[in-house]
Scaffold this active site. Structure first.
Site, mmCIF file in Angstrom:
data_model
loop_
_atom_site.group_PDB
_atom_site.id
_atom_site.type_symbol
_atom_site.label_atom_id
_atom_site.label_comp_id
_atom_site.label_asym_id
_atom_site.label_seq_id
_atom_site.Cartn_x
_atom_site.Cartn_y
_atom_site.Cartn_z
ATOM 1 N N TYR A 23 0.802 -1.231 0.000
ATOM 2 C CA TYR A 23 0.000 0.000 0.000
ATOM 3 C C TYR A 23 0.834 1.281 0.000
ATOM 4 O O TYR A 23 0.271 2.366 -0.087
ATOM 5 C CB TYR A 23 -0.934 0.007 1.214
ATOM 6 C CG TYR A 23 -1.929 -1.128 1.195
ATOM 7 C CD1 TYR A 23 -2.995 -1.115 0.304
ATOM 8 C CD2 TYR A 23 -1.795 -2.208 2.046
ATOM 9 C CE1 TYR A 23 -3.909 -2.159 0.266
ATOM 10 C CE2 TYR A 23 -2.706 -3.257 2.024
ATOM 11 C CZ TYR A 23 -3.752 -3.230 1.127
ATOM 12 O OH TYR A 23 -4.655 -4.259 1.099
ATOM 13 N N HIS A 100 -9.214 2.451 -5.312
ATOM 14 C CA HIS A 100 -8.423 1.417 -4.629
ATOM 15 C C HIS A 100 -6.956 1.710 -4.884
ATOM 16 O O HIS A 100 -6.568 1.992 -6.030
ATOM 17 C CB HIS A 100 -8.783 0.022 -5.138
ATOM 18 C CG HIS A 100 -10.186 -0.360 -4.815
ATOM 19 N ND1 HIS A 100 -10.546 -0.833 -3.577
ATOM 20 C CD2 HIS A 100 -11.314 -0.304 -5.551
ATOM 21 C CE1 HIS A 100 -11.848 -1.068 -3.570
ATOM 22 N NE2 HIS A 100 -12.344 -0.737 -4.756
#
Length: 147
Positions: A23, A100
């Protein structure tokens, strides 16, 4: 002034420390600060909320009805499981952009089923924090083109 609500779902409060190899190291606070600045440049008020609970996210979507012209949402894991959140997004009359950080289509098979995306006007996936900025530009430009 037009208003955009930016919603982030479960575990996104851990950005920067949770699986940074996946991430990245950018924190949610940095993303929100960048979005507020971009919103100011576009003449759009930006409100941000992160919630780990499904009900909190649904309440926020419902609370934005008639108050915000657009939603930018990263539902996190609820993307793949929450019919209730999907239905709340479908009830929102403005623009909905789902974001996302990772490319969910290239991840585990269970992540490839995206229930909430069926209620979104667009989905941005796999571009990291830049996906949020692109979503903000999209809803900001959509608003100015309607004038």
């Amino acid at each position: 002034m037009e208003s955009v609500l930016v919603l982030n779902g479960p575990n996104l409060n851990l950005l920067g420390s949770r699986e940074p190899e996946l991430y990245g190291e950018c924190t949610l606070q940095q993303i929100e600060d960048d979005l507020r600045q971009l919103g100011a440049d576009l003449g759009v008020e930006v409100q941000c909320l992160q919630a780990n609970g499904e009900g909190e996210l649904i309440d926020a979507v419902q609370g934005a009805i008639g108050r915000c012209h657009a939603l930018i949402i990263n539902p996190g894991g609820y993307s793949h499981t929450s019919v209730a959140l999907r239905d709340a997004l479908a009830a929102f009359e403005g623009t909905v952009i789902e974001v996302h950080l990772t490319n969910v289509a290239a991840r585990e098979p269970f992540r490839r089923r995206n229930i909430t995306a069926t209620a979104a006007d667009g989905v941005i996936s796999g571009l990291g924090p830049a996906g949020y900025s692109l979503a903000m530009i999209a809803v900001g430009k959509a608003e100015t083109s309607d004038d």
